[in-house]
Motif scaffolding. Structure first.
Motif, PDB file in Angstrom:
ATOM      1  N   ASN A 295       0.814  -1.215   0.000  1.00 41.58           N
ATOM      2  CA  ASN A 295       0.000   0.000   0.000  1.00 41.58           C
ATOM      3  C   ASN A 295       0.851   1.270   0.000  1.00 41.58           C
ATOM      4  O   ASN A 295       0.487   2.270  -0.624  1.00 41.58           O
ATOM      5  N   LEU A 296       1.975   1.212   0.701  1.00 43.67           N
ATOM      6  CA  LEU A 296       2.879   2.369   0.704  1.00 43.67           C
ATOM      7  C   LEU A 296       3.473   2.564  -0.685  1.00 43.67           C
ATOM      8  O   LEU A 296       3.644   3.695  -1.157  1.00 43.67           O
ATOM      9  N   GLY A 297       3.768   1.449  -1.368  1.00 39.46           N
ATOM     10  CA  GLY A 297       4.231   1.532  -2.750  1.00 39.46           C
ATOM     11  C   GLY A 297       3.220   2.244  -3.636  1.00 39.46           C
ATOM     12  O   GLY A 297       3.582   3.083  -4.476  1.00 39.46           O
ATOM     13  N   LEU A 298       1.931   1.923  -3.457  1.00 42.52           N
ATOM     14  CA  LEU A 298       0.879   2.584  -4.228  1.00 42.52           C
ATOM     15  C   LEU A 298       0.845   4.087  -3.959  1.00 42.52           C
ATOM     16  O   LEU A 298       0.625   4.890  -4.884  1.00 42.52           O
ATOM     17  N   MET A 299       1.052   4.459  -2.695  1.00 44.08           N
ATOM     18  CA  MET A 299       1.037   5.882  -2.345  1.00 44.08           C
ATOM     19  C   MET A 299       2.179   6.609  -3.060  1.00 44.08           C
ATOM     20  O   MET A 299       2.003   7.711  -3.591  1.00 44.08           O
ATOM     21  N   PHE A 300       3.368   5.996  -3.099  1.00 38.20           N
ATOM     22  CA  PHE A 300       4.503   6.616  -3.785  1.00 38.20           C
ATOM     23  C   PHE A 300       4.297   6.619  -5.296  1.00 38.20           C
ATOM     24  O   PHE A 300       4.674   7.579  -5.983  1.00 38.20           O
ATOM     25  N   GLN A 301       3.724   5.552  -5.841  1.00 34.85           N
ATOM     26  CA  GLN A 301       3.512   5.490  -7.284  1.00 34.85           C
ATOM     27  C   GLN A 301       2.537   6.574  -7.746  1.00 34.85           C
ATOM     28  O   GLN A 301       2.724   7.186  -8.810  1.00 34.85           O
ATOM     29  N   ASN A 302       1.507   6.834  -6.938  1.00 31.69           N
ATOM     30  CA  ASN A 302       0.451   7.744  -7.344  1.00 31.69           C
ATOM     31  C   ASN A 302       0.527   9.125  -6.693  1.00 31.69           C
ATOM     32  O   ASN A 302      -0.343   9.976  -6.925  1.00 31.69           O
ATOM     33  N   GLY A 303       1.538   9.334  -5.856  1.00 36.14           N
ATOM     34  CA  GLY A 303       1.704  10.638  -5.216  1.00 36.14           C
ATOM     35  C   GLY A 303       0.572  10.991  -4.277  1.00 36.14           C
ATOM     36  O   GLY A 303       0.095  12.122  -4.254  1.00 36.14           O
ATOM     37  N   LEU A 304       0.169  10.028  -3.475  1.00 33.18           N
ATOM     38  CA  LEU A 304      -0.925  10.238  -2.523  1.00 33.18           C
ATOM     39  C   LEU A 304      -0.347  10.414  -1.122  1.00 33.18           C
ATOM     40  O   LEU A 304       0.140   9.460  -0.515  1.00 33.18           O
ATOM     41  N   GLY A 305      -0.382  11.648  -0.621  1.00 35.67           N
ATOM     42  CA  GLY A 305       0.145  11.926   0.715  1.00 35.67           C
ATOM     43  C   GLY A 305       1.638  12.031   0.770  1.00 35.67           C
ATOM     44  O   GLY A 305       2.214  12.378   1.805  1.00 35.67           O
ATOM     45  N   VAL A 306       2.294  11.724  -0.340  1.00 35.98           N
ATOM     46  CA  VAL A 306       3.749  11.825  -0.475  1.00 35.98           C
ATOM     47  C   VAL A 306       4.031  12.288  -1.895  1.00 35.98           C
ATOM     48  O   VAL A 306       3.158  12.229  -2.770  1.00 35.98           O
ATOM     49  N   LYS A 307       5.229  12.748  -2.159  1.00 33.82           N
ATOM     50  CA  LYS A 307       5.599  13.098  -3.523  1.00 33.82           C
ATOM     51  C   LYS A 307       5.728  11.823  -4.350  1.00 33.82           C
ATOM     52  O   LYS A 307       6.195  10.803  -3.861  1.00 33.82           O
ATOM     53  N   THR A 308       5.310  11.918  -5.617  1.00 33.99           N
ATOM     54  CA  THR A 308       5.469  10.766  -6.512  1.00 33.99           C
ATOM     55  C   THR A 308       6.945  10.370  -6.567  1.00 33.99           C
ATOM     56  O   THR A 308       7.826  11.215  -6.775  1.00 33.99           O
ATOM     57  N   ASN A 309       7.193   9.077  -6.336  1.00 33.81           N
ATOM     58  CA  ASN A 309       8.571   8.587  -6.274  1.00 33.81           C
ATOM     59  C   ASN A 309       8.565   7.137  -6.743  1.00 33.81           C
ATOM     60  O   ASN A 309       8.317   6.215  -5.965  1.00 33.81           O
ATOM     61  N   PHE A 310       8.806   6.930  -8.034  1.00 31.25           N
ATOM     62  CA  PHE A 310       8.726   5.590  -8.606  1.00 31.25           C
ATOM     63  C   PHE A 310       9.766   4.626  -8.020  1.00 31.25           C
ATOM     64  O   PHE A 310       9.443   3.467  -7.722  1.00 31.25           O
ATOM     65  N   PRO A 311      11.027   5.053  -7.832  1.00 24.83           N
ATOM     66  CA  PRO A 311      11.989   4.121  -7.215  1.00 24.83           C
ATOM     67  C   PRO A 311      11.559   3.674  -5.810  1.00 24.83           C
ATOM     68  O   PRO A 311      11.741   2.508  -5.440  1.00 24.83           O
ATOM     69  N   ALA A 312      10.983   4.607  -5.030  1.00 25.99           N
ATOM     70  CA  ALA A 312      10.502   4.232  -3.695  1.00 25.99           C
ATOM     71  C   ALA A 312       9.339   3.253  -3.814  1.00 25.99           C
ATOM     72  O   ALA A 312       9.235   2.290  -3.037  1.00 25.99           O
ATOM     73  N   ALA A 313       8.466   3.491  -4.800  1.00 26.44           N
ATOM     74  CA  ALA A 313       7.346   2.567  -5.011  1.00 26.44           C
ATOM     75  C   ALA A 313       7.871   1.172  -5.340  1.00 26.44           C
ATOM     76  O   ALA A 313       7.403   0.171  -4.778  1.00 26.44           O
ATOM     77  N   VAL A 314       8.854   1.108  -6.232  1.00 26.46           N
ATOM     78  CA  VAL A 314       9.440  -0.187  -6.604  1.00 26.46           C
ATOM     79  C   VAL A 314      10.041  -0.876  -5.387  1.00 26.46           C
ATOM     80  O   VAL A 314       9.874  -2.098  -5.186  1.00 26.46           O
TER      81      VAL A 314
END
Length: 492
Positions: A356-375
């Protein structure tokens, strides 16, 4: 003390071995108010004379040494009656008994504030619980936590002859010794021996041991699994107000184990445990309100109980609280709060929260969009076997988000999720086969995965399957699909 005739070896053996017996009268100390806890006497004598206590002193000198230790103890140590009272109070705060709320900080303070606490086997085991990094219910207390430190306390308890204490009928020693055998702490793991000691204490009416014995029957550890026996012992402990047993009994009613499934009764027991501060009881009560099991569905009440458990560091509750914030259930929608709670749970290794945290990073929900963090978070969850995370990680590789585009790695992760029956992954794997992405183009394999997804109600998969079928020889397709499903059956 004067007027007795002391046999030196008998006296030393009693002092060094049998912590509850007067070496002259064989009267148990805990039944003689004038005597003090002999564990401390033994410790004092060993410090002063060590092994020399077995040598041949004249009687007058030996008794003088003994009385000196005794008098020192009388002025400094906790009397036997008081130490039992202390054990009971610590037990109440650790486990929520006699209408006391669980308060680990208060329990720990009582332990470390006890004079000569290192001389008591039970105190050393309780210190080990707080120091053991593998015991999550004690982690809220800020003390040095390491396996080595915990093992040091367990060894002290063994050196203080906790087994002898257990043999004299001490319910605290019996229960602690059972726990040590169950978990292989200070002694070799032996579940049958653990059950033996738990039963000894449980039959004396000690709630902690009754709950632990129930747990052994519940999980078939050291005994044949028998849920009805587990319920029996959980019920005995729960009736004494033991919070963990109340939560466990709620679990049995919740899942119909050893009793008929009855959600409202489960709620009753969960509530009793939750009100005493028991983290599992709080989480489970939140779950019942969240899903309307045994109570009316009520999101704000669910969120309140999840929060109480989350604040105690319970990862599942933290993840669920994040979900409530993300979706605005019982609270105002707040993506940053959701991400914060997901992060707390993810850091503890809870796979659902990691995804779920990966989804938040992928979609920039509550955090800045960060694809490497999502991965990174998807990978952590995927490696724990979470199908949704495996599918999400495959998507990132397929589209080159946060990683270099790599169709073959995408296929690998789609396949792992698809084999678990995850419909999105089954559709996407069919798409990869149909279009030759990361694999050789294979309409038979594509049709096979589309059919699996279509059987789960995926309309797009059914459309693609129909399209492939129209373009292929129907007879060849049927034979190919038959071979495909036979091969899939052999792989599962």
């Amino acid at each position: 003390m004067r007027g007795h005739t002391y046999d030196r070896k008998h006296l030393c053996n009693s002092l060094l071995t049998y912590p509850n017996l007067d070496p002259v009268t064989n009267t148990r100390f805990d039944k003689r108010a004038s005597y003090c806890d002999n564990i401390a006497i033994r410790q004092l004598l060993m410090e002063e004379k060590g092994d020399a206590a077995y040598k041949k002193y004249d009687d007058s000198y030996f008794v003088e040494v003994y009385e000196k230790a005794w008098n020192k103890l009388m002025n400094a140590a906790v009397p036997r009656g008081q130490i039992n009272d202390l054990y009971q109070k610590v037990d109440e705060y650790m486990n929520g008994m006699n209408r006391k709320k669980i308060d680990m900080e208060k329990a720990y303070k009582m332990i470390i504030d006890t004079p000569d606490s290192e001389s008591y086997a039970i105190m050393n085991i309780w210190k080990a619980y707080f120091a053991d990094p593998e015991l999550p219910r004690y982690k809220s207390i800020r003390v040095e936590k390491s396996e080595a430190r915990a093992n040091e306390f367990y060894r002290k308890a063994v050196d203080l002859n906790i087994e002898r204490m257990a043999e004299t009928g001490d319910q605290y020693a019996q229960t602690c010794l059972g726990w040590m055998y169950e978990n292989g702490c200070g002694v070799n793991n032996n579940n049958k021996t653990a059950v033996y000691w738990y039963r000894k204490a449980a039959e004396q009416g000690y709630a902690t041991a009754q709950n632990d014995l129930g747990y052994m029957y519940h999980n078939g550890m050291g005994v044949n699994r028998k849920h009805s026996r587990a319920v029996k012992w959980y019920r005995k402990a729960a009736a004494q107000g033991y919070a963990a047993a109340q939560s466990n009994l709620g679990h049995m009613y919740h899942n119909g184990l050893g009793v008929n499934r009855h959600y409202s009764t489960a709620v009753k027991w969960y509530r009793m445990a939750a009100k005493q501060g028991h983290v599992n009881g709080q989480y489970n009560l939140g779950w019942m309100h969240h899903n309307g099991l045994g109570v009316k569905k009520h999101y704000s009440t669910a969120t309140g109980w999840y929060r109480k458990a989350a604040l105690q560091g319970y990862a599942t509750a933290q993840s669920n609280l994040g979900y409530m914030y993300k979706n605005g259930l019982g609270v105002c929608k707040n993506y940053s709060a959701a991400a914060g709670w997901y992060h707390k749970a993810a850091e503890q290794g809870y796979a659902t929260a990691q995804n779920n945290l990966g989804l938040m990073f992928q979609n920039g929900l509550g955090v800045k969009t960060n694809f490497p963090a999502a991965v990174r978070w998807y990978r952590k969850a995927a490696q724990q076997g979470v199908a949704t995370a495996q599918c999400n990680l495959a998507y990132m590789y397929k589209n080159g988000l946060g990683v270099d585009k790599n169709y073959s790695i995408a296929v690998k992760w789609y396949r792992k999720a698809a084999k678990q029956g995850f419909v999105t992954a089954q559709f996407n794997l069919g798409h990869m086969y149909q279009n030759g992405l990361g694999v050789n183009s294979d309409y038979i394999a594509a049709a096979g995965w589309y059919r699996k997804a279509a059987k789960q109600g995926d309309a797009a998969a059914q459309t693609n399957l129909d399209d492939i079928t129209k373009k292929s020889s129907s007879g060849k397709m049927r034979r190919g699909l038959k071979t495909f499903f036979l091969s899939m059956t052999s792989q599962f």
